[in-house]
Design an enzyme around this catalytic site. Structure first.
Site, PDB file in Angstrom:
ATOM      1  N   GLU A  32       0.861  -1.182   0.000  1.00  0.00           N
ATOM      2  CA  GLU A  32       0.000   0.000   0.000  1.00  0.00           C
ATOM      3  C   GLU A  32       0.904   1.241   0.000  1.00  0.00           C
ATOM      4  O   GLU A  32       1.799   1.344   0.833  1.00  0.00           O
ATOM      5  CB  GLU A  32      -0.917  -0.029   1.234  1.00  0.00           C
ATOM      6  N   CYS A  42     -16.546   5.991   1.512  1.00  0.00           N
ATOM      7  CA  CYS A  42     -17.946   6.400   1.321  1.00  0.00           C
ATOM      8  C   CYS A  42     -18.427   7.281   2.471  1.00  0.00           C
ATOM      9  O   CYS A  42     -19.375   8.048   2.330  1.00  0.00           O
ATOM     10  CB  CYS A  42     -18.836   5.174   1.201  1.00  0.00           C
ATOM     11  N   ASN A 297     -15.603  -4.492  -3.222  1.00  0.00           N
ATOM     12  CA  ASN A 297     -15.586  -5.537  -2.188  1.00  0.00           C
ATOM     13  C   ASN A 297     -15.915  -6.904  -2.776  1.00  0.00           C
ATOM     14  O   ASN A 297     -15.265  -7.897  -2.493  1.00  0.00           O
ATOM     15  CB  ASN A 297     -16.562  -5.189  -1.066  1.00  0.00           C
TER      16      ASN A 297
HETATM   17  C1  LIG Z   1     -16.020  10.547  -1.156  1.00  0.00           C
HETATM   18  C2  LIG Z   1     -16.364   9.194  -1.657  1.00  0.00           C
HETATM   19  C3  LIG Z   1     -17.617   8.678  -1.416  1.00  0.00           C
HETATM   20  C4  LIG Z   1     -17.951   7.412  -1.898  1.00  0.00           C
HETATM   21  N1  LIG Z   1     -19.216   6.921  -1.657  1.00  0.00           N
HETATM   22  C5  LIG Z   1     -19.541   5.688  -2.113  1.00  0.00           C
HETATM   23  C6  LIG Z   1     -20.819   5.146  -1.841  1.00  0.00           C
HETATM   24  O1  LIG Z   1     -21.652   5.767  -1.169  1.00  0.00           O
HETATM   25  N2  LIG Z   1     -21.114   3.913  -2.315  1.00  0.00           N
HETATM   26  C7  LIG Z   1     -20.200   3.175  -3.034  1.00  0.00           C
HETATM   27  O2  LIG Z   1     -20.505   2.037  -3.428  1.00  0.00           O
HETATM   28  N3  LIG Z   1     -18.967   3.663  -3.307  1.00  0.00           N
HETATM   29  C8  LIG Z   1     -18.617   4.904  -2.851  1.00  0.00           C
HETATM   30  N4  LIG Z   1     -17.361   5.394  -3.105  1.00  0.00           N
HETATM   31  C9  LIG Z   1     -16.428   4.609  -3.956  1.00  0.00           C
HETATM   32  C10 LIG Z   1     -15.648   3.587  -3.154  1.00  0.00           C
HETATM   33  O3  LIG Z   1     -15.035   4.185  -2.067  1.00  0.00           O
HETATM   34  C11 LIG Z   1     -14.617   2.963  -4.078  1.00  0.00           C
HETATM   35  O4  LIG Z   1     -15.299   2.353  -5.148  1.00  0.00           O
HETATM   36  C12 LIG Z   1     -13.782   1.913  -3.365  1.00  0.00           C
HETATM   37  O5  LIG Z   1     -13.017   2.483  -2.344  1.00  0.00           O
HETATM   38  C13 LIG Z   1     -12.844   1.233  -4.366  1.00  0.00           C
HETATM   39  O6  LIG Z   1     -12.055   0.311  -3.702  1.00  0.00           O
HETATM   40  P1  LIG Z   1     -10.687  -0.189  -4.344  1.00  0.00           P
HETATM   41  O7  LIG Z   1     -10.080  -1.104  -3.353  1.00  0.00           O
HETATM   42  O8  LIG Z   1     -10.916  -0.677  -5.722  1.00  0.00           O
HETATM   43  O9  LIG Z   1      -9.809   1.137  -4.523  1.00  0.00           O
HETATM   44  P2  LIG Z   1      -9.304   2.184  -3.442  1.00  0.00           P
HETATM   45  O10 LIG Z   1     -10.227   2.277  -2.318  1.00  0.00           O
HETATM   46  O11 LIG Z   1      -8.988   3.412  -4.212  1.00  0.00           O
HETATM   47  O12 LIG Z   1      -7.959   1.526  -2.906  1.00  0.00           O
HETATM   48  C14 LIG Z   1      -6.835   1.398  -3.727  1.00  0.00           C
HETATM   49  C15 LIG Z   1      -5.596   1.462  -2.860  1.00  0.00           C
HETATM   50  O13 LIG Z   1      -4.458   1.234  -3.689  1.00  0.00           O
HETATM   51  C16 LIG Z   1      -3.420   2.106  -3.298  1.00  0.00           C
HETATM   52  N5  LIG Z   1      -2.532   2.281  -4.458  1.00  0.00           N
HETATM   53  C17 LIG Z   1      -2.806   2.901  -5.631  1.00  0.00           C
HETATM   54  N6  LIG Z   1      -1.748   2.838  -6.455  1.00  0.00           N
HETATM   55  C18 LIG Z   1      -0.784   2.167  -5.796  1.00  0.00           C
HETATM   56  C19 LIG Z   1       0.548   1.778  -6.126  1.00  0.00           C
HETATM   57  N7  LIG Z   1       1.096   2.076  -7.315  1.00  0.00           N
HETATM   58  N8  LIG Z   1       1.278   1.093  -5.212  1.00  0.00           N
HETATM   59  C20 LIG Z   1       0.733   0.766  -3.997  1.00  0.00           C
HETATM   60  N9  LIG Z   1      -0.519   1.118  -3.624  1.00  0.00           N
HETATM   61  C21 LIG Z   1      -1.273   1.800  -4.518  1.00  0.00           C
HETATM   62  C22 LIG Z   1      -4.130   3.382  -2.904  1.00  0.00           C
HETATM   63  O14 LIG Z   1      -3.345   4.163  -2.039  1.00  0.00           O
HETATM   64  C23 LIG Z   1      -5.406   2.848  -2.245  1.00  0.00           C
HETATM   65  O15 LIG Z   1      -5.257   2.718  -0.844  1.00  0.00           O
HETATM   66  C24 LIG Z   1     -16.995   6.651  -2.619  1.00  0.00           C
HETATM   67  C25 LIG Z   1     -15.716   7.180  -2.852  1.00  0.00           C
HETATM   68  C26 LIG Z   1     -15.406   8.428  -2.373  1.00  0.00           C
HETATM   69  C27 LIG Z   1     -14.009   8.980  -2.628  1.00  0.00           C
END
Ligand SMILES: Cc1cc2nc3c(=O)[nH]c(=O)nc-3n(C[C@H](O)[C@H](O)[C@H](O)COP(=O)(O)OP(=O)(O)OC[C@H]3O[C@@H](n4cnc5c(N)ncnc54)[C@H](O)[C@@H]3O)c2cc1C
Length: 452
Positions: A32, A42, A297
């Site tokens: 990470e 969210c 998820n």
């Molecule tokens: C303000 C906000 C409100 C939201 N509300 C909702 C909602 O109400 N309902 C809903 O369904 N979804 C919501 N979402 C969307 C949801 O949060 C995301 O879809 C979800 O977090 C995606 O998960 P992920 O694990 O794919 O990516 P992320 O949560 O983005 O996690 C990816 C991780 O990878 C890490 N990373 C990236 N590149 C690298 C690299 N090169 N090397 C190492 N680590 C790296 C990042 O630091 C991050 O921690 C919301 C998002 C935001 C920002």
């Protein structure tokens, strides 16, 4: 077996936990680039007005907790390159290079908010909302702020606008498009605009931002039409998948990685899940990009199961989403009439406004519905809803879509009924039973609209 997972949030850690549960001798390393694992992005908008008292309350599990369970959960490890042939992940830990071999790799790097190439983006007090450190910076800046400009009109922009207004700040929203929430049809978006105006949000539509003015701190937002003074700007104009290091993988238009139903990419032993992938939309029958936590998820879990040799399948998304905007809920599932036009699908669209509970029961409020149905087959294609009681109708409809139901099937569903929860005819049944032949029905065929 060496498992490496890049990205320590929803998709990455769901996968890590499945591998942990299903493979006895798994060596799991998660990389990470930040310092915080598994947090609920969210919930971030609700930290702005104190509904959630601290961003730290959003953290589900720390890196330390994952380590205690046997996962080598590393922080500040930024992956910069992947040698897909030698199966080695390379990057930087602080200023030190690292190289970690894998037998199976999951890319779960999510997406980052876009910051368009505008003049003056280096100025202080221009924020995006994605991570906990970013939220802490925003909270600090908001202490000295009276007026905020939010750029964008999607769900994050709207949730942030509501939170800023409930903090009693003056808020202006600027959007280059013609409506708020472009994911719903403009007929329903009108209710969203009216709600913004009811809560004294200044809304400027059809305005393209070109840059920011200020000396050290932002003082005004400049658009093609004019210049608007402000103390602080929040940019919520969209997100871009974090896939720069994955150019050798097959990718979609916006750079999102293409995966199959087992979350496998185009190269062997490489999986991907969450906001960094393109999502198969089973209503559209094609790839789409719907970056949501619920999908991340689920996909993470499925990727983890497949990486643990437990064959599992992700069927796809239907574009189901919901948000709260002041007193309204805005929900959608399936496709809109706009989508159907683009996809060249022949359809009928039905609109209806109903009471969300029994009309004689206290606090009754309207729910505005817009349903898209395939012409001739009457197969359900999509529902949008704005108002009260939206969550229930959207989720019932999403279930109907998943089951491939038709309009007559919808009428057959045995809904629960009691006055505090709905009318004796639920709003979904009301809209279904009015078909066909009443004034509420608007029929469209490939863009040509006519009243029935
Ligand atoms: C303000 C906000 C409100 C939201 N509300 C909702 C909602 O109400 N309902 C809903 O369904 N979804 C919501 N979402 C969307 C949801 O949060 C995301 O879809 C979800 O977090 C995606 O998960 P992920 O694990 O794919 O990516 P992320 O949560 O983005 O996690 C990816 C991780 O990878 C890490 N990373 C990236 N590149 C690298 C690299 N090169 N090397 C190492 N680590 C790296 C990042 O630091 C991050 O921690 C919301 C998002 C935001 C920002």
């Amino acid at each position: 077996m060496k498992y490496v997972i890049v990205g320590g949030d929803a998709a990455g850690m769901s996968a890590a936990m499945e591998i942990l549960r299903n493979v006895d001798d798994a060596e799991i390393t998660t990389l990470e680039r930040g310092e915080i694992y598994s947090y609920g992005q969210c919930g971030l908008p609700y930290v702005i007005d104190g509904r959630i008292s601290s961003p730290n309350n959003l953290i589900a599990r720390s890196a330390l907790e994952f380590r205690k369970r046997g996962i080598d959960a590393r922080i500040q490890h930024e992956v910069q390159e992947i040698d897909f042939e030698a199966q080695i992940v390379k990057g930087l830990y602080r200023d030190e290079a690292f190289a970690i071999p894998y037998d199976k790799l999951l890319i779960a790097t999510g997406a980052s908010p876009t910051m368009p190439n505008w003049e003056g983006t280096h100025l202080a007090n221009i924020h995006t909302v994605k991570t906990i450190p970013q939220m802490n910076e925003l909270l600090e800046s908001l202490q000295h702020t009276r007026h905020v400009t939010v750029l964008g009109a999607g769900y994050i922009a709207l949730e942030v606008v509501e939170a800023l207004r409930s903090r009693d700040l003056q808020v202006r929203l600027i959007h280059r498009g013609k409506q708020l929430m472009s994911l719903i049809d403009e007929q329903l978006a009108e209710h969203v605009l009216a709600e913004a105006q009811k809560y004294n949000v200044e809304v400027l539509l059809n305005e393209q931002v070109t840059g920011f003015i200020g000396t050290e701190t932002v003082e005004a937002v400049v658009t093609e039409q004019g210049s608007y003074p402000t103390d602080l700007v929040i940019v919520a104009t969209g997100v871009k998948p974090n896939t720069e290091f994955a150019a050798k993988l097959e990718r979609w238009d916006n750079g999102a990685i293409i995966v199959n139903e087992h979350m496998q990419t185009s190269l062997p032993n490489v999986y991907a899940a969450g906001d960094c992938v393109a999502h198969f939309n089973y209503i559209k029958g094609d790839y789409d990009y719907v970056a949501l936590g619920t999908t991340a998820n689920k996909q993470g879990r499925i990727a983890g199961l497949n990486m643990a040799d437990k064959v599992s399948r992700f069927r796809g998304v239907a574009g189901t989403a919901i948000l709260k905007f002041f007193d309204l809920a805005i929900g959608m599932t399936g496709i809109t009439s706009n989508d159907a036009d683009k996809l060249d699908i022949a359809y009928d669209v039905y609109t209806h406004t109903a009471n969300h509970i029994a009309g004689y029961y206290p606090n009754v409020r309207p729910i505005h519905l817009r349903m898209v149905v395939q012409k001739n087959t009457q197969k359900l294609l999509g529902l949008q809803a704005v108002g009260a009681g939206v969550d229930k109708r959207i989720d019932v409809f999403a279930t109907a879509l998943a089951a491939g139901m038709t309009l007559p099937d919808l009428l057959d569903i045995d809904f629960s009924y009691s006055p505090p929860f709905n009318g004796v005819w639920d709003p979904l049944l009301q809209i279904a039973k009015r078909v066909p032949g009443t004034q509420t029905i608007l029929t469209q065929f490939n863009g040509g609209a006519s009243e029935k």
